[in-house]
Design an enzyme around this catalytic site. Structure first.
Site, PDB file in Angstrom:
ATOM      1  N   ASP A 146      68.416  43.238  32.322  1.00 22.88           N
ATOM      2  CA  ASP A 146      68.145  42.917  33.509  1.00 22.88           C
ATOM      3  C   ASP A 146      68.177  44.004  34.695  1.00 22.88           C
ATOM      4  O   ASP A 146      68.457  45.328  34.911  1.00 22.88           O
ATOM      5  CB  ASP A 146      69.297  42.511  34.527  1.00 22.88           C
ATOM      6  CG  ASP A 146      69.858  41.109  33.412  1.00 22.88           C
ATOM      7  OD1 ASP A 146      68.491  40.300  33.250  1.00 22.88           O
ATOM      8  OD2 ASP A 146      70.660  40.627  33.167  1.00 22.88           O
ATOM      9  N   ASP A 160      64.184  35.687  33.127  1.00 24.04           N
ATOM     10  CA  ASP A 160      64.995  34.590  34.613  1.00 24.04           C
ATOM     11  C   ASP A 160      64.174  34.680  35.558  1.00 24.04           C
ATOM     12  O   ASP A 160      64.529  32.884  35.248  1.00 24.04           O
ATOM     13  CB  ASP A 160      65.942  35.793  34.993  1.00 24.04           C
ATOM     14  CG  ASP A 160      67.193  36.145  34.091  1.00 24.04           C
ATOM     15  OD1 ASP A 160      67.447  35.915  32.958  1.00 24.04           O
ATOM     16  OD2 ASP A 160      67.849  37.259  34.008  1.00 24.04           O
TER      17      ASP A 160
END
Length: 195
Positions: A146, A160
């Protein structure tokens, strides 16, 4: 010998109902759009993670718009907001299930908006599934890379965002009753039987 009463004559057996026609196969252009969106979402996610691991991991965060948009690399073994970090394999199975479901639905897909929504879902699911399969520690429990932090809310990646946009579009299409596939052609009427 008396003549038989017509009311006592048994009626001819009813002919069986014809089988329901199969759903029409997905038009070629809609399938091409689905796979193009999937490939684009997946490629962008994969390329961005490779760049982040090579150039940002282990370094100070990069503030693009103050604290509202920050690039900071981190590994996440759970879901958004760090939920479920001890049940990584569950998210691997969910991503696999999403991918299989989208592929099955694509066989009767006939809607351009639904092709975009499902393509975003599939591209995002495959992006994070790739991390789960191939990143450390492996064994279906790899940590996802991330790097996009939005106002200290959550650190996410392009997969995402692809999943989020795909889900939002799917919900909108559902509320608007946008059909995903074309209705099957009506069955031909059964020929009347001779009495």
């Amino acid at each position: 010998m008396t003549a038989s009463d017509p009311a006592d004559t048994p009626a001819p057996p009813a002919s069986p109902a014809p089988p329901a026609p199969p759903a029409s196969p997905a038009p070629r252009r809609v399938l091409l759009l689905l796979w193009a969106v999937t490939a684009t979402a997946y490629a962008l996610d994969l390329a961005s993670k490779i760049a982040v691991v090579a150039g940002l991991e282990g370094r100070a965060p990069v503030h693009l718009i103050g604290d509202w948009l920050v690039l900071q690399a981190q590994r996440n073994s759970g879901a958004a907001l760090g939920i479920g970090e001890t049940t990584t394999i569950v998210f691997t199975l969910i991503a696999t299930a999403v991918s299989v479901t989208v592929v099955r639905l694509s066989r009767r897909l006939a809607s351009t908006p639904w092709a975009i929504a499902l393509g975003l879902l599939l591209g995002g699911a495959l992006g994070n599934l790739t991390d789960r399969l191939f990143r450390s520690p492996g064994h279906l429990q790899g940590a996802v890379v991330d790097f996009i932090a939005v106002n200290d809310f959550s650190v996410m990646n392009l997969a995402d965002w692809s999943l989020t946009c795909g889900c939002a579009l799917a919900v909108l299409l559902s509320f608007r009753n946008t059909p995903m596939s074309t209705a099957p052609a009506p069955a031909p009427a059964a020929a009347p039987t001779e009495s």
